[in-house]
Design an enzyme around this catalytic site. Sequence first.
Site, PDB file in Angstrom:
ATOM      1  N   ASP A   9     -12.539 -30.250 -14.036  1.00 31.51           N
ATOM      2  CA  ASP A   9     -13.411 -31.015 -14.933  1.00 31.51           C
ATOM      3  C   ASP A   9     -12.890 -30.798 -16.340  1.00 31.51           C
ATOM      4  O   ASP A   9     -12.104 -29.881 -16.590  1.00 31.51           O
ATOM      5  CB  ASP A   9     -14.861 -30.505 -14.824  1.00 31.51           C
ATOM      6  N   SER A  10     -13.350 -31.637 -17.260  1.00 34.90           N
ATOM      7  CA  SER A  10     -13.000 -31.448 -18.659  1.00 34.90           C
ATOM      8  C   SER A  10     -13.536 -30.118 -19.193  1.00 34.90           C
ATOM      9  O   SER A  10     -13.051 -29.634 -20.208  1.00 34.90           O
ATOM     10  CB  SER A  10     -13.586 -32.589 -19.484  1.00 34.90           C
ATOM     11  N   CYS A  72     -15.428 -34.724 -12.373  1.00 35.54           N
ATOM     12  CA  CYS A  72     -15.604 -35.227 -13.732  1.00 35.54           C
ATOM     13  C   CYS A  72     -15.710 -36.745 -13.633  1.00 35.54           C
ATOM     14  O   CYS A  72     -14.787 -37.406 -13.119  1.00 35.54           O
ATOM     15  CB  CYS A  72     -14.395 -34.822 -14.571  1.00 35.54           C
ATOM     16  N   GLU A 153     -23.464 -28.545 -23.555  1.00 31.73           N
ATOM     17  CA  GLU A 153     -22.510 -27.480 -23.896  1.00 31.73           C
ATOM     18  C   GLU A 153     -23.129 -26.490 -24.890  1.00 31.73           C
ATOM     19  O   GLU A 153     -22.738 -25.335 -24.936  1.00 31.73           O
ATOM     20  CB  GLU A 153     -21.219 -28.080 -24.478  1.00 31.73           C
ATOM     21  N   CYS A 187     -22.084 -38.320 -15.021  1.00 30.41           N
ATOM     22  CA  CYS A 187     -21.280 -37.276 -15.668  1.00 30.41           C
ATOM     23  C   CYS A 187     -21.771 -35.962 -15.104  1.00 30.41           C
ATOM     24  O   CYS A 187     -22.990 -35.740 -14.991  1.00 30.41           O
ATOM     25  CB  CYS A 187     -21.489 -37.332 -17.176  1.00 30.41           C
ATOM     26  N   HIS A 189     -22.010 -33.089 -16.236  1.00 31.02           N
ATOM     27  CA  HIS A 189     -22.818 -32.233 -17.111  1.00 31.02           C
ATOM     28  C   HIS A 189     -24.317 -32.548 -17.007  1.00 31.02           C
ATOM     29  O   HIS A 189     -25.150 -31.693 -17.305  1.00 31.02           O
ATOM     30  CB  HIS A 189     -22.444 -32.453 -18.582  1.00 31.02           C
TER      31      HIS A 189
HETATM   32  N1  DGL Z   1     -18.112 -33.690 -17.174  1.00 27.68           N
HETATM   33  C1  DGL Z   1     -17.481 -34.883 -17.690  1.00 27.68           C
HETATM   34  C2  DGL Z   1     -17.842 -36.086 -16.851  1.00 27.68           C
HETATM   35  O1  DGL Z   1     -18.287 -35.947 -15.757  1.00 27.68           O
HETATM   36  C3  DGL Z   1     -17.871 -35.265 -19.069  1.00 27.68           C
HETATM   37  C4  DGL Z   1     -17.618 -34.385 -20.175  1.00 27.68           C
HETATM   38  C5  DGL Z   1     -16.634 -34.950 -21.143  1.00 27.68           C
HETATM   39  O2  DGL Z   1     -16.916 -35.881 -21.903  1.00 27.68           O
HETATM   40  O3  DGL Z   1     -15.578 -34.383 -21.127  1.00 27.68           O
HETATM   41  O4  DGL Z   1     -17.708 -37.187 -17.271  1.00 27.68           O
END
Ligand code: DGL
Length: 268
Positions: A9-10, A72, A153, A187, A189
């Site tokens: 993931d990012s 992600c 975050e 997403c 997150h």
């Molecule tokens: N966790 C990432 C996603 O699922 C998003 C976070 C980011 O913008 O890097 O899109």
Amino acid sequence: MKNPIGIFDSGLGGLTGYRALRRLLPGRTLLYFGDTARVPYGTRSREVIRRYSVQDANFLLSHGVCAILVACGTASSNALDLLEQTFSVPFVGVVAPAAEQAARVAENGNGRVLVLGTSATVATGAYERAIHALDPKIRVRSAACPLFVPLVENGHTRKGDVAATAIAEEYLLPHADFRPDAVLLGCTHYPLLAEVLSAVLPGPVLISAGEASAKAMASLADSLPPSDGVPSDAFFTSDDPTLFRREASRFLGAPPDAPVHHVDIEKY
Ligand code: DGL
């Protein structure tokens, strides 16, 4: 640790997928890479997201993974095709599995899905396409929620949090009249904001893209090369492992139960 599964993931959001997969595949080693030095991906161009995603996969492959969960939404919607063309291991992204869950809920309701994602994810229209490929009658609305990742975050995730509630109202209330059956958290997150989102828009089923993708990966596991049944997970971060360990606890519900290593991702 034979034939581990890689997850990337990012940043930390993909841990929602890791957590689910850890439960579903107790005998398989999982290697997680979070690109915390370069998060967020969701506000970057498609070209950069694709380059970063190839580097992330390259790094995991250098550790011998036999399959990769792209946990992600941004990388899945912008780079899954490139990853599949570039590498020979199987990839599972979050888009198709989450779209399938959302479509099932909508078909048993009023046929409406609200998709929430990063700007880069929503710009691709990937979730709408995946839902419409399953059922073209489902009505889909999408909303980019660029402030959700920084909220998560930075720990603004509790129900009643003033900042999180105000931003969730801004993004969700314009869609209250749409009365979605399902809100697809596109997403990885966003599940951490579940309580805030349900308080602002009560009713719809919340679908976690990370969990949906973990189920899809788990169902593929029997077709993967065998593991030796002795899991020895590891986490990798492109930023500071101490920070990763501390922040990861919020996503995992407990401190990571495995070593956390630093990786210089620009080398891959
Ligand atoms: N966790 C990432 C996603 O699922 C998003 C976070 C980011 O913008 O890097 O899109």
